[in-house]
Scaffold this motif. Structure first.
Motif, mmCIF file in Angstrom:
data_model
loop_
_atom_site.group_PDB
_atom_site.id
_atom_site.type_symbol
_atom_site.label_atom_id
_atom_site.label_comp_id
_atom_site.label_asym_id
_atom_site.label_seq_id
_atom_site.Cartn_x
_atom_site.Cartn_y
_atom_site.Cartn_z
ATOM 1 N N HIS A 164 0.834 -1.203 0.000
ATOM 2 C CA HIS A 164 0.000 0.000 0.000
ATOM 3 C C HIS A 164 0.868 1.252 0.000
ATOM 4 O O HIS A 164 0.497 2.276 -0.608
ATOM 5 C CB HIS A 164 -0.919 -0.006 1.220
ATOM 6 N N PHE A 165 2.015 1.208 0.657
ATOM 7 C CA PHE A 165 2.947 2.332 0.666
ATOM 8 C C PHE A 165 3.459 2.597 -0.750
ATOM 9 O O PHE A 165 3.550 3.751 -1.184
ATOM 10 C CB PHE A 165 4.114 2.009 1.608
ATOM 11 N N LYS A 166 3.767 1.538 -1.475
ATOM 12 C CA LYS A 166 4.217 1.673 -2.863
ATOM 13 C C LYS A 166 3.132 2.292 -3.733
ATOM 14 O O LYS A 166 3.406 3.166 -4.563
ATOM 15 C CB LYS A 166 4.609 0.297 -3.403
ATOM 16 N N GLU A 167 1.891 1.854 -3.533
ATOM 17 C CA GLU A 167 0.771 2.389 -4.320
ATOM 18 C C GLU A 167 0.536 3.858 -4.030
ATOM 19 O O GLU A 167 0.259 4.643 -4.932
ATOM 20 C CB GLU A 167 -0.492 1.577 -4.016
ATOM 21 N N ALA A 168 0.670 4.265 -2.760
ATOM 22 C CA ALA A 168 0.454 5.661 -2.398
ATOM 23 C C ALA A 168 1.523 6.568 -2.993
ATOM 24 O O ALA A 168 1.249 7.732 -3.323
ATOM 25 C CB ALA A 168 0.419 5.808 -0.880
ATOM 26 N N TRP A 169 2.740 6.061 -3.165
ATOM 27 C CA TRP A 169 3.844 6.857 -3.688
ATOM 28 C C TRP A 169 3.948 6.810 -5.208
ATOM 29 O O TRP A 169 4.846 7.433 -5.792
ATOM 30 C CB TRP A 169 5.155 6.376 -3.071
ATOM 31 N N ALA A 170 3.071 6.072 -5.865
ATOM 32 C CA ALA A 170 3.198 5.834 -7.302
ATOM 33 C C ALA A 170 3.153 7.118 -8.114
ATOM 34 O O ALA A 170 3.796 7.215 -9.167
ATOM 35 C CB ALA A 170 2.108 4.871 -7.777
ATOM 36 N N ASN A 171 2.406 8.141 -7.659
ATOM 37 C CA ASN A 171 2.303 9.386 -8.413
ATOM 38 C C ASN A 171 3.567 10.229 -8.342
ATOM 39 O O ASN A 171 3.750 11.137 -9.162
ATOM 40 C CB ASN A 171 1.122 10.219 -7.898
ATOM 41 N N VAL A 172 4.434 9.967 -7.389
ATOM 42 C CA VAL A 172 5.654 10.761 -7.224
ATOM 43 C C VAL A 172 6.880 9.976 -7.668
ATOM 44 O O VAL A 172 7.728 10.480 -8.390
ATOM 45 C CB VAL A 172 5.818 11.211 -5.749
ATOM 46 N N ALA A 173 6.991 8.732 -7.236
ATOM 47 C CA ALA A 173 8.156 7.916 -7.586
ATOM 48 C C ALA A 173 7.779 6.448 -7.544
ATOM 49 O O ALA A 173 6.945 6.038 -6.732
ATOM 50 C CB ALA A 173 9.317 8.190 -6.625
ATOM 51 N N THR A 174 8.401 5.679 -8.417
ATOM 52 C CA THR A 174 8.194 4.231 -8.433
ATOM 53 C C THR A 174 9.215 3.580 -7.513
ATOM 54 O O THR A 174 10.414 3.581 -7.805
ATOM 55 C CB THR A 174 8.339 3.679 -9.856
ATOM 56 N N ILE A 175 8.761 3.071 -6.401
ATOM 57 C CA ILE A 175 9.649 2.433 -5.431
ATOM 58 C C ILE A 175 9.203 0.990 -5.222
ATOM 59 O O ILE A 175 8.049 0.643 -5.467
ATOM 60 C CB ILE A 175 9.655 3.185 -4.086
ATOM 61 N N ASN A 176 10.146 0.171 -4.780
ATOM 62 C CA ASN A 176 9.871 -1.246 -4.518
ATOM 63 C C ASN A 176 10.318 -1.578 -3.102
ATOM 64 O O ASN A 176 11.376 -2.199 -2.905
ATOM 65 C CB ASN A 176 10.589 -2.124 -5.538
ATOM 66 N N PRO A 177 9.558 -1.174 -2.104
ATOM 67 C CA PRO A 177 9.984 -1.385 -0.717
ATOM 68 C C PRO A 177 10.024 -2.857 -0.341
ATOM 69 O O PRO A 177 9.218 -3.659 -0.817
ATOM 70 C CB PRO A 177 8.921 -0.629 0.092
ATOM 71 N N PHE A 178 10.975 -3.209 0.507
ATOM 72 C CA PHE A 178 11.073 -4.563 1.016
ATOM 73 C C PHE A 178 11.598 -4.509 2.452
ATOM 74 O O PHE A 178 12.291 -3.561 2.846
ATOM 75 C CB PHE A 178 11.992 -5.423 0.146
ATOM 76 N N LEU A 179 11.236 -5.514 3.220
ATOM 77 C CA LEU A 179 11.626 -5.577 4.623
ATOM 78 C C LEU A 179 13.030 -6.166 4.748
ATOM 79 O O LEU A 179 13.274 -7.299 4.348
ATOM 80 C CB LEU A 179 10.619 -6.430 5.405
#
Length: 335
Positions: A164-179
């Motif tokens: 959900h964090f990745k989806e929220a940031w999609a309009n600004v930057a494409t990120i691929n968060p991982f733990l």
């Protein structure tokens, strides 16, 4: 008070002071002509403008809405998730503000460099774990380090939150968060030097009767490559230019691909009377209207979509699709 916006009551009081002689108009002019001094703390330099802080607030409002939906459906209870504040401070101040022990997740956010921290209050973590294990969520467990099973449950929660964090940031930057790892002691989470500036997004979470906080710490080092994009103008423009219809289409397609439907192979049909049906017994034979060489209709739900031939696959019964049922006019659309 140069640069300040006065209320109507303050303006009236100021005019009354000038009329009564308590306030000298000439001295006010001299004060107004003097140099304006702005207090600046060199130990805590402002790295983020007000517009960038506002953009981060709006981004994480979207994240809070997505997280709210996930928690409500997953826990099947009343959940409320809201962004409480977005502020900038030094990393040392953030570490000192965290409780020990705490539920701390260190995340990587490629292609951006560095790490971010997602800290979840223990009261919310234990309420989530209690609901997952079938409880009512109103737990009174004392603050302690998570067990291995509890840690596995929270890791699953963090992994879902990251999507959900990745989806929220999609309009600004494409990120691929991982733990990357989890910690319980804040002193073991030195992702940047203590004096570096970070932005702290504080999210208020309420699960049933339990209320707590979740903090997201994003260092300036991580956001530096995309600082020019952290403006409300860019955020709104990217939101408008995005093809929402195409995004909705892919989202619907992904949901449909995971939907389970019943598949029925109709071997044949036969009509008998109620009297014959009531007299049926073990070993009776009914002659169907299907020949051995005929293809059998394969139904999805109530509608025939394919034709198939019966057989076996290993030791299991199976069918082989031979052809697709051709749609007939408007009937196909209704299906």
């Amino acid at each position: 008070m140069p640069g300040d916006v006065l209320s109507q009551s303050e303006i009236d009081a100021l005019l009354a002071g000038v009329m009564s002689g308590d306030v000298d108009a000439d001295s006010m002019k001299n004060d107004a002509g003097g140099k304006k001094v702005k207090v600046y703390d060199f130990k805590r330099p402002d790295k983020f403008s007000k517009d960038q802080i506002r953009t981060l607030y709006m981004l994480h409002e979207s994240f809070a809405r997505l997280l709210n939906t996930y928690l409500s459906t997953h826990l099947r209870t009343l959940v409320n998730v809201d962004v409480a504040s977005v502020e900038q401070l030094t990393y040392q101040e953030f570490v000192q503000s965290m409780a020990n022990p705490s539920v701390i997740s260190i995340l990587g956010v490629p292609p951006l460099k560095g790490n971010i921290i997602m800290e979840i209050g223990t009261e919310i973590a234990f309420a989530f774990i209690d609901r997952v294990f079938g409880g009512d969520g109103n737990t009174t467990i004392k603050t302690r380090v998570l067990t291995e099973i509890e840690d596995a449950v929270m890791r699953r929660f963090v992994n879902t939150a990251m999507s959900h964090f990745k989806e929220a940031w999609a309009n600004v930057a494409t990120i691929n968060p991982f733990l990357e790892t989890t910690e319980s002691n804040p002193q073991f989470t030195q992702i940047v030097p203590p004096s570096d500036m970070v932005v702290i997004v504080t999210i208020q979470v309420r699960v049933g009767e339990i209320e707590g906080m979740m903090n997201i710490c994003i260092p300036y080092l991580v956001l530096e490559p995309i600082m020019s994009k952290l403006t409300t103008t860019f955020w709104v423009a990217s939101s408008i230019s995005k093809d929402d219809n195409e995004g909705d289409l892919y989202a619907i397609q992904a949901k449909l691909e995971k939907t389970k439907v019943s598949l029925i192979v109709e071997v044949g049909q036969v009509q008998i009377t109620i009297r014959e049906f009531l007299t049926l017994g073990f070993g009776d034979v009914l002659q169907l209207g299907t020949k051995v060489k005929d293809d059998l209709p394969c139904k999805i739900g109530k509608n025939a979509k394919f034709y198939c031939r019966p057989g076996t696959s290993g030791k299991k019964m199976a069918v082989q699709i031979t052809r697709i049922v051709e749609p007939e006019g408007d009937d196909y659309d209704d299906e």
